[in-house]
Design a protein around this motif. Structure first.
Motif, PDB file in Angstrom:
ATOM      1  N   ARG A 122      38.547 -62.337 -20.482  1.00  0.00           N
ATOM      2  CA  ARG A 122      39.942 -61.048 -20.195  1.00  0.00           C
ATOM      3  C   ARG A 122      40.735 -61.140 -21.285  1.00  0.00           C
ATOM      4  NH1 ARG A 122      43.854 -61.343 -16.379  1.00  0.00           N
ATOM      5  NH2 ARG A 122      44.476 -63.287 -17.310  1.00  0.00           N
ATOM      6  N   ASP A 123      41.338 -62.200 -21.471  1.00  0.00           N
ATOM      7  CA  ASP A 123      42.578 -62.699 -22.434  1.00  0.00           C
ATOM      8  C   ASP A 123      42.008 -62.023 -23.914  1.00  0.00           C
ATOM      9  OD1 ASP A 123      43.969 -63.358 -20.442  1.00  0.00           O
ATOM     10  OD2 ASP A 123      44.020 -65.301 -21.308  1.00  0.00           O
ATOM     11  N   THR A 124      40.858 -62.161 -24.200  1.00  0.00           N
ATOM     12  CA  THR A 124      40.607 -61.216 -25.579  1.00  0.00           C
ATOM     13  C   THR A 124      40.935 -59.883 -25.743  1.00  0.00           C
ATOM     14  OG1 THR A 124      38.242 -60.733 -24.699  1.00  0.00           O
ATOM     15  CG2 THR A 124      38.629 -63.154 -25.905  1.00  0.00           C
ATOM     16  N   TYR A 125      41.119 -59.203 -24.662  1.00  0.00           N
ATOM     17  CA  TYR A 125      41.668 -57.883 -24.452  1.00  0.00           C
ATOM     18  C   TYR A 125      43.256 -57.616 -24.148  1.00  0.00           C
ATOM     19  CZ  TYR A 125      36.837 -56.557 -24.088  1.00  0.00           C
ATOM     20  OH  TYR A 125      35.470 -56.436 -24.705  1.00  0.00           O
ATOM     21  N   LYS A 126      43.892 -58.761 -24.365  1.00  0.00           N
ATOM     22  CA  LYS A 126      45.283 -58.940 -24.121  1.00  0.00           C
ATOM     23  C   LYS A 126      46.239 -57.797 -24.844  1.00  0.00           C
ATOM     24  CE  LYS A 126      46.458 -62.917 -26.889  1.00  0.00           C
ATOM     25  NZ  LYS A 126      46.832 -64.677 -26.816  1.00  0.00           N
ATOM     26  N   HIS A 127      45.776 -57.456 -25.930  1.00  0.00           N
ATOM     27  CA  HIS A 127      46.303 -56.232 -26.915  1.00  0.00           C
ATOM     28  C   HIS A 127      45.932 -55.158 -26.303  1.00  0.00           C
ATOM     29  CE1 HIS A 127      42.501 -56.870 -28.306  1.00  0.00           C
ATOM     30  NE2 HIS A 127      42.345 -55.649 -28.993  1.00  0.00           N
ATOM     31  N   GLN A 128      45.179 -55.049 -25.279  1.00  0.00           N
ATOM     32  CA  GLN A 128      44.870 -53.914 -24.618  1.00  0.00           C
ATOM     33  C   GLN A 128      44.885 -54.012 -23.048  1.00  0.00           C
ATOM     34  OE1 GLN A 128      40.836 -53.658 -26.762  1.00  0.00           O
ATOM     35  NE2 GLN A 128      41.331 -51.392 -27.045  1.00  0.00           N
ATOM     36  N   PRO A 129      46.086 -54.232 -22.340  1.00  0.00           N
ATOM     37  CA  PRO A 129      46.143 -54.641 -21.054  1.00  0.00           C
ATOM     38  C   PRO A 129      45.332 -53.961 -20.113  1.00  0.00           C
ATOM     39  CG  PRO A 129      48.282 -53.925 -21.998  1.00  0.00           C
ATOM     40  CD  PRO A 129      47.412 -53.992 -23.109  1.00  0.00           C
ATOM     41  N   ARG A 130      45.564 -52.460 -20.292  1.00  0.00           N
ATOM     42  CA  ARG A 130      44.859 -51.680 -19.169  1.00  0.00           C
ATOM     43  C   ARG A 130      43.134 -52.042 -19.334  1.00  0.00           C
ATOM     44  NH1 ARG A 130      47.534 -45.422 -19.845  1.00  0.00           N
ATOM     45  NH2 ARG A 130      49.509 -46.018 -19.001  1.00  0.00           N
ATOM     46  N   SER A 153      27.232 -65.998  -3.841  1.00  0.00           N
ATOM     47  CA  SER A 153      27.930 -66.650  -2.733  1.00  0.00           C
ATOM     48  C   SER A 153      29.659 -66.293  -2.807  1.00  0.00           C
ATOM     49  CB  SER A 153      27.510 -68.074  -2.548  1.00  0.00           C
ATOM     50  OG  SER A 153      28.178 -68.665  -3.677  1.00  0.00           O
ATOM     51  N   ILE A 154      29.916 -66.128  -3.806  1.00  0.00           N
ATOM     52  CA  ILE A 154      31.619 -66.062  -3.980  1.00  0.00           C
ATOM     53  C   ILE A 154      31.834 -64.930  -5.124  1.00  0.00           C
ATOM     54  CG2 ILE A 154      32.140 -68.407  -3.521  1.00  0.00           C
ATOM     55  CD1 ILE A 154      32.709 -69.031  -6.507  1.00  0.00           C
ATOM     56  N   ASN A 155      32.923 -64.362  -5.249  1.00  0.00           N
ATOM     57  CA  ASN A 155      33.530 -63.518  -6.256  1.00  0.00           C
ATOM     58  C   ASN A 155      34.412 -63.935  -6.801  1.00  0.00           C
ATOM     59  OD1 ASN A 155      34.567 -61.235  -7.531  1.00  0.00           O
ATOM     60  ND2 ASN A 155      34.743 -59.850  -5.733  1.00  0.00           N
ATOM     61  N   ILE A 156      34.243 -64.632  -8.055  1.00  0.00           N
ATOM     62  CA  ILE A 156      35.113 -65.446  -8.542  1.00  0.00           C
ATOM     63  C   ILE A 156      36.058 -64.426  -9.233  1.00  0.00           C
ATOM     64  CG2 ILE A 156      33.527 -67.276  -9.036  1.00  0.00           C
ATOM     65  CD1 ILE A 156      33.211 -66.177 -11.949  1.00  0.00           C
ATOM     66  N   ALA A 157      35.866 -63.327  -9.419  1.00  0.00           N
ATOM     67  CA  ALA A 157      36.940 -62.328 -10.123  1.00  0.00           C
ATOM     68  C   ALA A 157      37.904 -61.831  -9.345  1.00  0.00           C
ATOM     69  CB  ALA A 157      36.132 -61.036 -10.736  1.00  0.00           C
ATOM     70  N   HIS A 158      37.904 -61.988  -8.072  1.00  0.00           N
ATOM     71  CA  HIS A 158      38.790 -61.579  -6.876  1.00  0.00           C
ATOM     72  C   HIS A 158      39.991 -62.394  -6.986  1.00  0.00           C
ATOM     73  CE1 HIS A 158      40.347 -60.100  -3.047  1.00  0.00           C
ATOM     74  NE2 HIS A 158      40.503 -61.347  -2.669  1.00  0.00           N
ATOM     75  N   GLY A 159      40.886 -61.803  -7.057  1.00  0.00           N
ATOM     76  CA  GLY A 159      42.336 -62.570  -7.152  1.00  0.00           C
ATOM     77  C   GLY A 159      42.999 -62.736  -8.417  1.00  0.00           C
ATOM     78  N   ILE A 160      42.146 -62.352  -9.558  1.00  0.00           N
ATOM     79  CA  ILE A 160      42.531 -62.709 -10.888  1.00  0.00           C
ATOM     80  C   ILE A 160      43.767 -61.799 -11.297  1.00  0.00           C
ATOM     81  CG2 ILE A 160      42.210 -62.609 -13.390  1.00  0.00           C
ATOM     82  CD1 ILE A 160      39.433 -63.427 -12.793  1.00  0.00           C
ATOM     83  N   PRO A 161      45.061 -62.176 -11.595  1.00  0.00           N
ATOM     84  CA  PRO A 161      46.192 -61.094 -11.575  1.00  0.00           C
ATOM     85  C   PRO A 161      45.866 -60.326 -12.920  1.00  0.00           C
ATOM     86  CG  PRO A 161      46.972 -63.450 -11.447  1.00  0.00           C
ATOM     87  CD  PRO A 161      45.373 -63.739 -11.634  1.00  0.00           C
ATOM     88  N   LEU A 162      46.330 -58.984 -12.511  1.00  0.00           N
ATOM     89  CA  LEU A 162      46.593 -58.239 -13.610  1.00  0.00           C
ATOM     90  C   LEU A 162      47.684 -58.026 -14.400  1.00  0.00           C
ATOM     91  CD1 LEU A 162      45.715 -54.943 -11.350  1.00  0.00           C
ATOM     92  CD2 LEU A 162      43.932 -56.381 -12.463  1.00  0.00           C
ATOM     93  N   ILE A 163      47.275 -57.815 -15.763  1.00  0.00           N
ATOM     94  CA  ILE A 163      48.342 -58.108 -16.606  1.00  0.00           C
ATOM     95  C   ILE A 163      49.073 -56.904 -17.359  1.00  0.00           C
ATOM     96  CG2 ILE A 163      47.031 -60.141 -17.549  1.00  0.00           C
ATOM     97  CD1 ILE A 163      45.980 -58.679 -20.003  1.00  0.00           C
ATOM     98  N   TYR A 164      48.610 -55.627 -16.977  1.00  0.00           N
ATOM     99  CA  TYR A 164      49.210 -54.581 -17.258  1.00  0.00           C
ATOM    100  C   TYR A 164      50.235 -54.126 -16.333  1.00  0.00           C
ATOM    101  CZ  TYR A 164      50.597 -49.642 -18.628  1.00  0.00           C
ATOM    102  OH  TYR A 164      51.073 -48.585 -18.790  1.00  0.00           O
ATOM    103  N   LYS A 165      51.659 -54.114 -16.911  1.00  0.00           N
ATOM    104  CA  LYS A 165      52.688 -53.836 -15.757  1.00  0.00           C
ATOM    105  C   LYS A 165      53.427 -52.455 -16.529  1.00  0.00           C
ATOM    106  CE  LYS A 165      53.584 -58.135 -13.965  1.00  0.00           C
ATOM    107  NZ  LYS A 165      52.462 -58.898 -14.788  1.00  0.00           N
TER     108      LYS A 165
END
Length: 336
Positions: A122-130, A153-165
């Motif tokens: 995800r952070d490889t797109y930090k220059h494109q936060p959206r 059995s789990i959703n590991i992406a659930h709860g990962i904070p969004l970076i675009y504000k």
């Protein structure tokens, strides 16, 4: 060869009745991926569809991989019942997910340590936060779909904070912003005016038609949540409607006399706006809110019209309406 309405052996065609009418879906095989969909008449199986079917049948990804999960998700009603523009937006993120994690087995995503790899990607797109937020939300959607069906059995992406504000909720178009567009093409200016008099989102503004205009209100189904919106026709809006050069079809027409597309109108707006212009067409909705507040409507009444919370309406009122009234009152007192 296959003529009109003929189906290639092995293809699976499904007819669904939606609120908007009949929609057809063509699958590469029963239980396989959807390769084509259309409204109205049963689809004609042409060379393009045949090619997509053959490509889908060529070494399909195993179902126990991320690519396989994406294929299953895209064949589901949860994906297929989305609007075409929504699916295009989903596909943009799904392609990126598959490019990075496609061959990975689903078992790897049952390990919470995989969350670190997902965040690093995800952070490889930090220059494109959206974009960064879109791919994470989409990954969470697909994994959530798989979790519900016992594929993970789990959703590991659930709860990962969004970076675009971005908080533009209290931005409106003021006099200087309208002045910057005084020489805009009339087709663009009408679109800006309609949004300012109705508070409609851009996608809804370009789709509203005369069939939805009644004596006292404009009634439509909104694109965002498919909710019913009732826009009161105030004298100013009635005058705008009466001044339109046409009385049927879409309210907004482009320079060719055709209905606008969302992307077409946005493109013309971007070309027309001057350097340094710091407002978007979406910000005009705040202008409508202040206009309603000045007319005396309560925060609750305004929130029902525009679909905002009463709290958000009150914040706009405090900044642009109440503040202006205080300043006018102070000037009057100091001049007395």
């Amino acid at each position: 060869t296959y003529g009109k309405n003929r189906i290639m052996p092995g293809l699976h065609t499904v007819k669904k009745s939606l609120k908007s009418g009949v929609r057809w879906y063509v699958y590469a095989w029963r239980g396989g991926p959807c390769i084509y969909s259309c409204n109205g008449q049963r689809p004609t199986i042409d060379q393009k569809i045949l090619k997509m079917a053959l490509e889908a049948k060529r070494d399909p990804a195993p179902e126990d991989t991320i690519s396989g999960l994406i294929r299953l998700y895209k064949a589901s009603d949860e994906y297929l019942t989305k609007r075409p523009e929504t699916r295009r937006d989903y596909d943009y993120s799904l392609d990126k997910i598959e490019a990075r994690f496609g061959p990975a087995i689903l078992g790897a995503f049952d390990d919470r340590k995989m969350r670190k790899d997902v965040i690093q990607w995800r952070d490889t797109y930090k220059h494109q936060p959206r974009t960064a937020d879109k791919v994470i939300v989409m990954l969470g959607t697909v994994l959530g779909w798989g979790l519900l069906r016992g594929l993970v059995s789990i959703n590991i992406a659930h709860g990962i904070p969004l970076i675009y504000k971005s908080d533009r909720s209290d931005l409106i178009w003021e006099d200087e912003h309208w002045e910057a567009f005084k020489d805009a093409p009339p087709q663009l200016l009408r679109a800006l005016q309609l949004i300012s008099l109705t508070g409609l989102r851009l996608k809804d503004a370009v789709s509203v038609s005369w069939d939805q205009v009644f004596d006292k209100s404009i009634v439509l189904i909104t694109s965002k949540r498919s909710g019913r919106a009732v826009i009161p026709i105030f004298p100013e809006l009635r005058a705008w409607l009466d001044a339109l050069p046409h009385q049927k079809g879409p309210l907004l027409l482009n320079s060719r006399g055709k209905g606008w597309t969302t992307s077409g109108l946005e493109s013309v707006f971007q070309r027309q706006k001057p350097d340094g212009f710091d407002r978007t067409m979406h910000d005009i909705r705040g202008t409508f809110v202040t206009w309603l507040a000045i007319k005396g409507l309560t925060d609750e009444e305004i929130s029902r019209i525009v679909g905002w919370t009463a709290k958000r309406v009150s914040e706009v009122r405090a900044r642009y309406v109440d503040e202006a009234r205080v300043i006018v009152s102070l000037v009057d007192r100091l001049s007395g």
